[in-house]
Design a protein around this motif. Structure first.
Motif, PDB file in Angstrom:
ATOM      1  N   VAL A  17       0.800  -1.067  -0.179  1.00 17.62           N
ATOM      2  CA  VAL A  17       0.118  -0.054   0.057  1.00 17.62           C
ATOM      3  C   VAL A  17       0.998   1.100  -0.113  1.00 17.62           C
ATOM      4  CG1 VAL A  17      -1.510   1.481   1.274  1.00 17.62           C
ATOM      5  CG2 VAL A  17      -1.951  -1.190   1.001  1.00 17.62           C
ATOM      6  N   MET A  18       2.036   1.235   0.764  1.00 15.79           N
ATOM      7  CA  MET A  18       2.774   2.197   0.778  1.00 15.79           C
ATOM      8  C   MET A  18       3.263   2.658  -0.262  1.00 15.79           C
ATOM      9  SD  MET A  18       2.125   3.630   3.731  1.00 15.79           S
ATOM     10  CE  MET A  18       1.429   3.433   5.364  1.00 15.79           C
ATOM     11  N   SER A  19       3.707   1.704  -1.213  1.00 15.60           N
ATOM     12  CA  SER A  19       4.296   2.100  -2.293  1.00 15.60           C
ATOM     13  C   SER A  19       3.639   2.375  -3.555  1.00 15.60           C
ATOM     14  CB  SER A  19       5.298   1.141  -2.704  1.00 15.60           C
ATOM     15  OG  SER A  19       4.801  -0.197  -2.470  1.00 15.60           O
ATOM     16  N   MET A  20       2.353   2.660  -3.377  1.00 19.53           N
ATOM     17  CA  MET A  20       1.395   3.239  -4.374  1.00 19.53           C
ATOM     18  C   MET A  20       1.733   4.731  -4.631  1.00 19.53           C
ATOM     19  SD  MET A  20      -2.144   1.317  -3.893  1.00 19.53           S
ATOM     20  CE  MET A  20      -2.087  -0.622  -4.008  1.00 19.53           C
ATOM     21  N   PRO A  21       1.455   5.068  -5.884  1.00 15.87           N
ATOM     22  CA  PRO A  21       1.905   6.369  -6.263  1.00 15.87           C
ATOM     23  C   PRO A  21       1.430   7.361  -5.495  1.00 15.87           C
ATOM     24  CG  PRO A  21       0.559   5.250  -8.063  1.00 15.87           C
ATOM     25  CD  PRO A  21       0.855   4.319  -6.953  1.00 15.87           C
ATOM     26  N   GLU A  22       0.238   7.421  -4.773  1.00 11.95           N
ATOM     27  CA  GLU A  22      -0.159   8.539  -4.068  1.00 11.95           C
ATOM     28  C   GLU A  22       0.534   8.711  -2.844  1.00 11.95           C
ATOM     29  OE1 GLU A  22      -1.828   5.744  -4.942  1.00 11.95           O
ATOM     30  OE2 GLU A  22      -3.809   6.087  -4.000  1.00 11.95           O
ATOM     31  N   PHE A  23       1.545   7.650  -2.437  1.00 14.57           N
ATOM     32  CA  PHE A  23       2.365   7.947  -1.327  1.00 14.57           C
ATOM     33  C   PHE A  23       3.792   8.057  -1.675  1.00 14.57           C
ATOM     34  CE2 PHE A  23      -1.540   5.255   0.214  1.00 14.57           C
ATOM     35  CZ  PHE A  23      -2.015   6.165   0.794  1.00 14.57           C
ATOM     36  N   SER A  24       4.146   8.396  -2.791  1.00 14.43           N
ATOM     37  CA  SER A  24       5.301   8.516  -3.010  1.00 14.43           C
ATOM     38  C   SER A  24       6.118   9.540  -2.352  1.00 14.43           C
ATOM     39  CB  SER A  24       5.570   8.729  -4.736  1.00 14.43           C
ATOM     40  OG  SER A  24       4.873  10.319  -4.719  1.00 14.43           O
ATOM     41  N   ASP A  25       5.603  10.240  -1.510  1.00 15.46           N
ATOM     42  CA  ASP A  25       6.492  11.187  -0.846  1.00 15.46           C
ATOM     43  C   ASP A  25       6.389  10.615   0.655  1.00 15.46           C
ATOM     44  OD1 ASP A  25       7.376  13.117   0.833  1.00 15.46           O
ATOM     45  OD2 ASP A  25       5.691  14.704   0.509  1.00 15.46           O
ATOM     46  N   ILE A  26       7.582  10.089   0.753  1.00 13.58           N
ATOM     47  CA  ILE A  26       7.580   9.208   2.000  1.00 13.58           C
ATOM     48  C   ILE A  26       7.291  10.115   3.263  1.00 13.58           C
ATOM     49  CG2 ILE A  26      10.070   9.394   2.854  1.00 13.58           C
ATOM     50  CD1 ILE A  26      10.110   6.376   2.950  1.00 13.58           C
ATOM     51  N   SER A  27       7.734  10.980   3.439  1.00 10.54           N
ATOM     52  CA  SER A  27       7.382  12.052   4.566  1.00 10.54           C
ATOM     53  C   SER A  27       6.061  12.219   5.019  1.00 10.54           C
ATOM     54  CB  SER A  27       8.202  13.285   4.398  1.00 10.54           C
ATOM     55  OG  SER A  27       7.646  14.144   3.327  1.00 10.54           O
ATOM     56  N   ARG A  28       5.210  12.280   4.030  1.00  9.96           N
ATOM     57  CA  ARG A  28       3.833  12.479   4.261  1.00  9.96           C
ATOM     58  C   ARG A  28       3.167  11.148   4.954  1.00  9.96           C
ATOM     59  NH1 ARG A  28       0.616  14.774  -0.375  1.00  9.96           N
ATOM     60  NH2 ARG A  28       2.396  16.075  -0.906  1.00  9.96           N
ATOM     61  N   LEU A  73      -5.753   7.884   9.255  1.00 10.31           N
ATOM     62  CA  LEU A  73      -6.212   7.168   7.931  1.00 10.31           C
ATOM     63  C   LEU A  73      -7.113   7.653   7.133  1.00 10.31           C
ATOM     64  CD1 LEU A  73      -6.860   3.685  10.236  1.00 10.31           C
ATOM     65  CD2 LEU A  73      -4.938   4.292   8.932  1.00 10.31           C
ATOM     66  N   ASN A  74      -7.294   9.009   7.182  1.00 10.37           N
ATOM     67  CA  ASN A  74      -7.983   9.533   6.306  1.00 10.37           C
ATOM     68  C   ASN A  74      -7.939   9.685   4.934  1.00 10.37           C
ATOM     69  OD1 ASN A  74      -9.705  10.461   8.286  1.00 10.37           O
ATOM     70  ND2 ASN A  74      -8.836  12.646   8.302  1.00 10.37           N
ATOM     71  N   ARG A  75      -6.737   9.065   4.690  1.00  7.98           N
ATOM     72  CA  ARG A  75      -6.557   8.809   3.189  1.00  7.98           C
ATOM     73  C   ARG A  75      -6.601   7.518   2.928  1.00  7.98           C
ATOM     74  NH1 ARG A  75      -1.272  12.395   1.473  1.00  7.98           N
ATOM     75  NH2 ARG A  75      -2.006  11.675  -0.425  1.00  7.98           N
ATOM     76  N   PHE A  76      -7.045   6.588   3.640  1.00  7.67           N
ATOM     77  CA  PHE A  76      -7.191   5.055   3.270  1.00  7.67           C
ATOM     78  C   PHE A  76      -8.406   4.539   3.429  1.00  7.67           C
ATOM     79  CE2 PHE A  76      -2.985   6.000   4.916  1.00  7.67           C
ATOM     80  CZ  PHE A  76      -2.021   5.126   4.267  1.00  7.67           C
ATOM     81  N   SER A  77      -8.996   3.719   2.866  1.00 11.69           N
ATOM     82  CA  SER A  77     -10.327   3.179   2.987  1.00 11.69           C
ATOM     83  C   SER A  77     -10.048   1.688   3.492  1.00 11.69           C
ATOM     84  CB  SER A  77     -10.960   3.090   1.660  1.00 11.69           C
ATOM     85  OG  SER A  77     -11.430   4.355   1.255  1.00 11.69           O
ATOM     86  N   ILE A  78     -11.173   1.158   4.276  1.00  9.94           N
ATOM     87  CA  ILE A  78     -11.225  -0.159   4.638  1.00  9.94           C
ATOM     88  C   ILE A  78     -12.360  -0.758   3.978  1.00  9.94           C
ATOM     89  CG2 ILE A  78     -11.395  -1.579   6.919  1.00  9.94           C
ATOM     90  CD1 ILE A  78      -9.930   0.995   8.171  1.00  9.94           C
ATOM     91  N   VAL A  79     -12.153  -1.964   3.716  1.00 12.34           N
ATOM     92  CA  VAL A  79     -13.278  -2.922   3.433  1.00 12.34           C
ATOM     93  C   VAL A  79     -13.182  -4.050   4.399  1.00 12.34           C
ATOM     94  CG1 VAL A  79     -14.193  -4.396   1.490  1.00 12.34           C
ATOM     95  CG2 VAL A  79     -13.427  -2.098   0.979  1.00 12.34           C
ATOM     96  N   ALA A  80     -14.205  -4.436   4.980  1.00  8.15           N
ATOM     97  CA  ALA A  80     -14.157  -5.307   5.973  1.00  8.15           C
ATOM     98  C   ALA A  80     -14.945  -6.240   6.049  1.00  8.15           C
ATOM     99  CB  ALA A  80     -13.913  -4.950   7.425  1.00  8.15           C
ATOM    100  N   GLY A  84      -6.583  -0.132   1.805  1.00 10.65           N
ATOM    101  CA  GLY A  84      -5.930   0.315   0.740  1.00 10.65           C
ATOM    102  C   GLY A  84      -6.108   2.130   0.691  1.00 10.65           C
ATOM    103  N   PRO A  85      -5.642   2.564  -0.393  1.00  9.43           N
ATOM    104  CA  PRO A  85      -5.774   3.933  -0.414  1.00  9.43           C
ATOM    105  C   PRO A  85      -7.292   4.388  -0.858  1.00  9.43           C
ATOM    106  CG  PRO A  85      -4.886   3.089  -2.356  1.00  9.43           C
ATOM    107  CD  PRO A  85      -4.939   2.045  -1.494  1.00  9.43           C
ATOM    108  N   THR A  86      -7.732   5.642  -0.609  1.00 10.22           N
ATOM    109  CA  THR A  86      -9.145   5.808  -0.986  1.00 10.22           C
ATOM    110  C   THR A  86      -9.512   5.223  -2.341  1.00 10.22           C
ATOM    111  OG1 THR A  86      -8.688   7.941  -1.428  1.00 10.22           O
ATOM    112  CG2 THR A  86      -9.629   7.565   0.808  1.00 10.22           C
TER     113      THR A  86
END
Lengths: 343, 343
Positions: free
Chosen positions: A240-251, A291-298, A315-317
């Motif tokens: 999940v963390m290596s998806m493009p929207e998280f390319s900025d590691i610091s954020r 977790l505001n930028r993530f979605s959960i399917v449970a 995963g990402p939203t």
DNA sequence: ATTAGCACTCTCTAAGAGAGAGTGCTAACA
DNA sequence: TGTTAGCACTCTCTCTTAGAGAGTGCTAAT
């Protein structure tokens, strides 16, 4: 409030964006999907959708991006419509794989989380059934060292819990046998948690008839349950963390910490376990800010109609909700199947 | 081959670089450390050190950066010199924390890896003792369902291994008691692995005197040991990954996979466990290519002189070796202490 | 052996220009 | 009235350029 065409365009935008996280422009929509209208028309509708809060623009002259509200609309219609069912073959494979390790409850759920993650490329989470809600089968007490014993609790659900417990004053193996024997004849078939309640009530009302040993039994039982091995298996965090929207590691630092923090996730999962069936939490719907930028399917899972735990994908939203939902649903069914067989 | 002043300058460069991963210039060295010479002199010496392979330049007009060889030199002289000993207070704290959970071997080593990571900000790894090398204390066999039993193996090292095993044809509880009784009277005090050897030999030589049951015993014993719960606990992966040298997320992907891959790490750890004491693997010294930009500081631990497992820290090559080494050493000692007490 | 001085190299940053993508608006059209 | 073409406008992204800054290697003087 939303005519058919607007909905289709909203869907088109969302699906585009799920495929690739670039703002979706009007021209792109006309090219890719055949609505038979010009980009200008699409633009008008998109402007409407934005006004209604389903889409937004990163900046004035960019294409549109779905908002949480947009995803919510999308998911709701997805949940109401047909379920995109999964390949039966895949389900069979999963069942088969799980079959082999169903006797080791931890390995089993570790595999569940790994499977979820592997198949979806999102983060898979699996909560094994709680010992507390399992059905007491047998308690075995073994003298270990002067001041310690080993207690082994078996349940019908293939859960074994074994611990070294400190006991003072010491108990002989005979004492232990009597305690275990008492537990086994009296309480077999009840849930582990029920027994706990009964025991504590009993000691209040019967006033130490059984004298010392009942008290010791309770103590041991409590001690054994005190360890919350309320595990949560997770796999695929990095995917999940290596998806493009998280390319900025610091954020993503905070998000990482939040996701990694099992306790935090456990709270969410506990909440989810109250409701049956598949649930979707989108972005800021999640109370946990990180977790505001993530979605959960449970989804909960269980055997014989009893809810036993929760599995989930994070995963990402902009995750592929359709796939995620059907996957979670399927795996949940596989678990039920496997667990039921072992009864 | 290296005069005192050169060594001091090399140390200065390395320590600077460990503090902050920026190439170290001659001027900086004169400012920060008082060698009483001008930058030009430092430059000359640094050029020598580069020629000898201890330093390198990212580009012509940048400062110097230590090479693996430089670190190696640094570490070796560090190991030969005084050991920077740790605050006794901290050691006490750790011992106390571990004390509370020493009866749960998994929780114990999970905590060890967490402690290592928390204190160093590197990735902590802890390998719990292998069941195979532990001392057999007691075997308990319990009928579970028609075709399955629960086997519980206790060792003197607080290791409990309990599993549901499939047995066919079925065995009565009496049979199970006889098998367990046999094992307990005959083999108590031997190592789990020794027993395995003895058993297999026995069946060859004695030719089924004990008839069926000995065979069944061996089968159960083998089955119980077949599960390699050769765990490895790790904590702090992300801490390492978020260090400045890994700010480019795409480049660390492979490294991440390598580090996350427990099997790969296990191979390294197995290698390390052959040698006693603290060991340091620097960058490209590591045969695993993906780990060429990482260093490993590891130590075996054990009780009563017996090597039982390995703990380690993994960090970037520019890790604080001094701190890492003394930390690993200290934690190793804490483990020994705690384990010995419980005997 | 050490040092000051100097030319040189390389990186990093900021600023500016131009391309590209996409929008909103307006006016025309069916 | 809904749709569309046209167009000016906005914003980002990339490329280029120039200059500052840091640090080096070399040379000649001490």
């Amino acid at each position: 409030m939303l005519d058919e065409r607007s909905r289709q365009i909203l869907n088109a935008v969302i699906q585009s964006y799920i495929n690739r996280p670039d703002p979706v422009g009007s021209r792109y929509v006309t090219k890719k999907y055949d609505f038979g209208v010009s980009p200008a028309t699409i633009r008008n509708i998109m402007a409407d959708l934005e006004e209604m809060g389903f889409l937004s623009q990163p900046h004035t002259s960019a294409g549109r991006v779905p908002t949480d509200r947009g995803y919510r609309f999308y998911v709701d219609s997805l949940l109401n419509d047909k379920k995109c069912s999964f390949d039966a073959q895949i389900a069979q494979d999963i069942v088969k794989r799980l079959e082999g390790i169903k006797n080791d409850i931890n390995a089993f759920f570790a595999e569940v989380s790994a499977t979820l993650s592997r198949m979806s490329n999102y983060m898979g989470i699996a909560q094994p059934p709680k010992t507390e809600s399992a059905t007491f089968k047998k308690l075995e007490l073994i003298r270990y060292k002067e001041d310690s014993i080993v207690a082994v609790l078996l349940t019908n659900e293939s859960i074994i819990r074994s611990r070294i417990l400190r006991v003072a004053p010491p108990l002989t193996q005979e004492d232990l046998n009597r305690i275990a024997g008492y537990m086994n004849t009296e309480y077999s078939g009840l849930s582990v948690d029920e027994i706990r309640t009964i025991l504590t009530n009993r000691i209040k009302t019967e006033r130490v008839m059984w004298d010392n040993l009942l008290v010791r039994a309770i103590k041991i039982y409590e001690q054994l349950l005190a360890f919350t091995d309320n595990e949560l298996f997770m796999e695929g965090l990095f995917d999940v963390m290596s998806m493009p929207e998280f390319s900025d590691i610091s954020r993503i630092r905070d998000a990482y910490r939040a996701i990694k923090d099992k306790h935090m996730l456990l709270r969410i999962v506990e909440d989810l376990s109250k409701t049956e069936g598949v649930q979707v939490i989108i972005g800021a719907e999640n109370p946990i800010e990180e977790l505001n930028r993530f979605s959960i399917v449970a989804s909960t899972y269980g055997a014989c109609g009893k809810k036993m735990g929760v599995i989930a994908l994070i995963g990402p939203t902009r995750m592929d909700y359709s796939k995620a939902i059907s996957m979670v649903e399927m795996v949940s069914n596989c678990i039920c199947e496997t667990l039921n067989e072992s009864e």
